[in-house]
Design an enzyme around this catalytic site. Structure first.
Site, short mmCIF file in Angstrom:
data_model
loop_
_atom_site.label_atom_id
_atom_site.label_comp_id
_atom_site.label_asym_id
_atom_site.label_seq_id
_atom_site.Cartn_x
_atom_site.Cartn_y
_atom_site.Cartn_z
N THR A 135 30.58 37.55 34.81
CA THR A 135 31.97 37.47 34.34
C THR A 135 32.57 36.08 34.58
O THR A 135 32.16 35.37 35.50
CB THR A 135 32.81 38.52 35.10
OG1 THR A 135 34.19 38.24 34.93
CG2 THR A 135 32.54 38.51 36.60
N ASP A 136 33.59 35.76 33.81
CA ASP A 136 34.31 34.50 34.03
C ASP A 136 35.15 34.56 35.31
O ASP A 136 35.62 33.54 35.79
CB ASP A 136 35.20 34.14 32.82
CG ASP A 136 36.26 35.19 32.49
OD1 ASP A 136 36.29 36.25 33.15
OD2 ASP A 136 37.07 34.93 31.56
N GLU A 137 35.32 35.77 35.87
CA GLU A 137 36.19 35.90 37.04
C GLU A 137 35.61 35.21 38.27
O GLU A 137 36.32 34.95 39.23
CB GLU A 137 36.49 37.38 37.32
CG GLU A 137 37.10 38.04 36.09
CD GLU A 137 37.72 39.40 36.31
OE1 GLU A 137 38.14 39.69 37.45
OE2 GLU A 137 37.81 40.16 35.33
N TYR A 161 35.87 42.29 43.52
CA TYR A 161 34.96 42.43 42.36
C TYR A 161 34.35 41.08 42.02
O TYR A 161 33.13 40.93 41.91
CB TYR A 161 35.73 42.99 41.16
CG TYR A 161 35.03 42.76 39.83
CD1 TYR A 161 33.82 43.37 39.54
CD2 TYR A 161 35.57 41.89 38.87
CE1 TYR A 161 33.17 43.16 38.32
CE2 TYR A 161 34.93 41.66 37.65
CZ TYR A 161 33.72 42.29 37.39
OH TYR A 161 33.08 42.07 36.19
N LYS A 165 30.40 39.77 42.22
CA LYS A 165 29.67 39.27 41.06
C LYS A 165 29.17 37.84 41.34
O LYS A 165 28.07 37.47 40.95
CB LYS A 165 30.54 39.29 39.80
CG LYS A 165 30.87 40.68 39.27
CD LYS A 165 29.67 41.47 38.79
CE LYS A 165 29.03 40.91 37.55
NZ LYS A 165 27.95 41.82 37.04
N ASN A 191 36.19 41.66 27.71
CA ASN A 191 35.73 42.31 26.48
C ASN A 191 36.68 43.43 26.08
O ASN A 191 37.37 44.01 26.92
CB ASN A 191 34.37 42.96 26.70
CG ASN A 191 33.21 41.98 26.73
OD1 ASN A 191 32.11 42.33 26.32
ND2 ASN A 191 33.42 40.77 27.21
P1 NAD Z 1 31.40 49.68 33.16
O1 NAD Z 1 32.09 49.93 34.46
O2 NAD Z 1 31.98 50.23 31.90
O3 NAD Z 1 29.91 50.24 33.25
C1 NAD Z 1 29.10 50.08 34.37
C2 NAD Z 1 27.88 50.97 34.19
O4 NAD Z 1 27.00 50.74 35.31
C3 NAD Z 1 28.19 52.46 34.18
O5 NAD Z 1 27.46 53.12 33.17
C4 NAD Z 1 27.76 52.93 35.56
O6 NAD Z 1 27.34 54.30 35.57
C5 NAD Z 1 26.59 51.99 35.83
N1 NAD Z 1 26.31 51.82 37.25
C6 NAD Z 1 27.22 51.60 38.25
N2 NAD Z 1 26.59 51.53 39.43
C7 NAD Z 1 25.26 51.71 39.18
C8 NAD Z 1 24.11 51.73 39.98
N3 NAD Z 1 24.20 51.58 41.32
N4 NAD Z 1 22.92 51.92 39.40
C9 NAD Z 1 22.82 52.08 38.06
N5 NAD Z 1 23.87 52.09 37.25
C10 NAD Z 1 25.09 51.90 37.79
O7 NAD Z 1 31.20 48.11 33.07
P2 NAD Z 1 31.24 47.15 31.80
O8 NAD Z 1 32.65 46.79 31.50
O9 NAD Z 1 30.39 47.71 30.73
O10 NAD Z 1 30.55 45.86 32.41
C11 NAD Z 1 29.14 45.71 32.37
C12 NAD Z 1 28.76 44.40 33.04
O11 NAD Z 1 29.39 43.32 32.38
C13 NAD Z 1 29.19 44.31 34.50
O12 NAD Z 1 28.16 43.69 35.23
C14 NAD Z 1 30.44 43.45 34.47
O13 NAD Z 1 30.59 42.74 35.67
C15 NAD Z 1 30.13 42.53 33.31
N6 NAD Z 1 31.30 42.02 32.57
C16 NAD Z 1 32.25 42.88 32.10
C17 NAD Z 1 33.34 42.37 31.36
C18 NAD Z 1 34.39 43.29 30.79
O14 NAD Z 1 35.38 42.79 30.22
N7 NAD Z 1 34.24 44.60 30.85
C19 NAD Z 1 33.43 40.99 31.14
C20 NAD Z 1 32.43 40.15 31.63
C21 NAD Z 1 31.37 40.67 32.34
P1 TYD Z 2 41.73 44.65 33.26
O1 TYD Z 2 41.50 45.29 31.94
O2 TYD Z 2 41.69 45.50 34.48
O3 TYD Z 2 40.68 43.45 33.35
P2 TYD Z 2 40.59 42.23 34.45
O4 TYD Z 2 41.43 42.55 35.61
O5 TYD Z 2 39.14 42.25 34.78
O6 TYD Z 2 41.02 41.00 33.72
O7 TYD Z 2 43.14 43.91 33.22
C1 TYD Z 2 43.43 42.93 32.25
C2 TYD Z 2 44.78 42.36 32.57
O8 TYD Z 2 45.77 43.39 32.41
C3 TYD Z 2 44.89 41.90 34.03
O9 TYD Z 2 45.68 40.71 34.09
C4 TYD Z 2 45.62 43.04 34.72
C5 TYD Z 2 46.49 43.62 33.63
N1 TYD Z 2 46.74 45.10 33.73
C6 TYD Z 2 48.04 45.57 33.68
O10 TYD Z 2 49.01 44.81 33.54
N2 TYD Z 2 48.24 46.92 33.79
C7 TYD Z 2 47.22 47.79 33.96
O11 TYD Z 2 47.46 49.02 34.08
C8 TYD Z 2 45.89 47.28 33.97
C9 TYD Z 2 44.71 48.20 34.15
C10 TYD Z 2 45.69 45.92 33.85
#
Ligand code: NAD
Ligand code: TYD
Length: 373
Positions: A135-137, A161, A165, A191
């Site tokens: 992640t960019d975080e 978190y 990461k 995303n």
């Molecule tokens: P998500 O929380 O929707 O899904 C996570 C999945 O991992 C789930 O299906 C969960 O059951 C599985 N999981 C959790 N712990 C596990 C374990 N111990 N063993 C096997 N499976 C396990 O997450 P996401 O949003 O799809 O993100 C996927 C990846 O992309 C993550 O690594 C996250 O850090 C990274 N990422 C997410 C975003 C975003 O905006 N969502 C952006 C950048 C990077």
């Molecule tokens: P989120 O979707 O949790 O992603 P991330 O924290 O990984 O960026 O949140 C996106 C932005 O929205 C973040 O700045 C927090 C804000 N947010 C709210 O304002 N209210 C909410 O209920 C949630 C879940 C997030």
């Protein structure tokens, strides 16, 4: 032909990736390994068939990982599995370290052992790759005038978190430097799109609107995120898997910076437009604001800020564009409208999640009693 192991394939991005890969690489085999935590959904994946296999398991289990890698003769690992919600990491960081750090190491170790064994006799017959999805975080928060982060920007994670990461990313790099494991890394911005668990901003706010609840914007809604459609992320991962160089990191983003308030207002307007175009929706989602002739924006409600809330993320994807020929295709307003449409059309998928005790418990803990939302 490749044999992929996709960890976390029942999560938001993982499921989109599995669907994307099966569609675009019909000759490959895909094995999904997922622990089905609260965030995992079998229903996000297509029915299992001879091209892909479902395995329920925990990446922390090194021996289990090894067995699966051997059994399936995996040559490509795409590691999504993680605890991914910042607010949950603030509530309980321990699990984030266990899954994101220890789990990533357990997977790396298994891969090192299994791929190392077959390399004793010489070069492996198939090219191999361990791709780590990050992640960019990890780069931390930017000020309003800072340039977007590049691959060389120093890490400065702020939430548990992001810190977990970042630790995982360092381990992946270390396995390249120390063992020459053929790794690649990607750091992607926020995303959005189909199958997004309704605890994150965009899906939570869509289902809240459809249920007639308020939209809890943290602080003043001025925090900036760089939003990328999940399909563009999947295409970026494909470019890295096919053309990326071992040991390299690629930033994935679309130069689409928006404040949270801008995103939420855009979302409200997309919902209102969908209802205006299709009167049937007002009958079906009778509690939604547009069903009563009220603009969805009226549900915006400012609540207590997230502790340590990063002000701004912005990512510079030039390296991925220049070196691997990737560029994002989905324009944000269109992607947002399509995402609203997806949630309108897939009510069963999200209602099943809303019905779970674990989900209701989280919403109650995070936002107060559900009736207050
Ligand atoms: P998500 O929380 O929707 O899904 C996570 C999945 O991992 C789930 O299906 C969960 O059951 C599985 N999981 C959790 N712990 C596990 C374990 N111990 N063993 C096997 N499976 C396990 O997450 P996401 O949003 O799809 O993100 C996927 C990846 O992309 C993550 O690594 C996250 O850090 C990274 N990422 C997410 C975003 C975003 O905006 N969502 C952006 C950048 C990077
Ligand atoms: P989120 O979707 O949790 O992603 P991330 O924290 O990984 O960026 O949140 C996106 C932005 O929205 C973040 O700045 C927090 C804000 N947010 C709210 O304002 N209210 C909410 O209920 C949630 C879940 C997030």
């Amino acid at each position: 032909m490749s044999r992929l192991l996709v960890t976390g394939g029942a999560g938001f991005i993982g499921a989109n990736f599995v669907r994307y890969w099966l569609e675009h690489h019909p000759e490959d085999r895909v094995v999904v390994l997922d622990a089905l935590t609260y965030a995992g959904n079998r229903s996000s994946l297509p029915p299992e068939d001879e091209r892909w296999r479902w395995v329920e398991g925990d990446v922390v289990d090194r021996a289990g990982n090894e067995q699966l890698l051997r059994e399936e003769e995996i040559d490509t690992v795409v590691h999504f599995a993680a605890e991914s919600h910042v607010d949950r990491s603030i509530e309980s960081p321990q699990r984030f370290v266990e899954v994101n750090v220890v789990g990533t190491n357990a997977l790396l170790e298994a891969v090192r052992r299994v791929w190392g064994e077959s390399e004793e006799g010489g070069l492996s017959p198939t090219p191999r790759r361990f791709h780590h999805v990050s992640t960019d975080e990890v780069y931390g928060s930017l000020g309003p005038a800072d340039p977007p982060v590049r691959e060389a920007t120093p890490y400065a994670p702020n939430s548990p978190y992001a810190a977990s990461k970042a630790a995982a990313d360092h381990l992946v790099r270390a396995y390249f430097e120390t063992y020459r494991l053929p790794v690649t890394l990607s750091n992607c911005s926020n995303n959005y799109g189909p199958y997004h668990y309704p605890e994150k901003l965009i899906p939570l706010f869509i289902v809240n609107l459809l249920e007639g609840r308020e939209l809890p914007v943290y602080g003043a809604g001025i925090n900036v995120r760089d939003w990328l459609h999940v399909e563009d992320h999947c295409r970026g991962l494909e470019a890295i898997l096919l053309r990326g160089l071992p040991g390299e990191t690629y930033n994935v983003g679309s130069r689409n910076e928006r404040t949270n308030l801008e995103v939420v207002e855009g979302l409200c307007d997309a919902v209102d437009r969908a209802f205006a175009a299709e009167p049937e929706l007002s009958k079906h989602f009778a509690s939604a604001p547009p069903a009563a002739g009220v603009p969805s924006r009226s549900k915006i409600h400012f609540v207590k800020d997230r502790p340590g809330h990063d002000l701004r993320y912005a990512i510079d994807p030039s390296k991925l564009e220049r070196e691997l020929g990737w560029s994002p295709r989905v324009e944000f307003d269109e992607g947002l409208a399509a995402t609203v449409r997806w949630y309108l059309d897939h009510e069963r998928w999200w209602r099943e999640i809303l019905g779970r005790g674990g989900y209701r418990g989280w919403i109650a803990r995070q936002y107060g009693r559900p009736s207050e939302l």
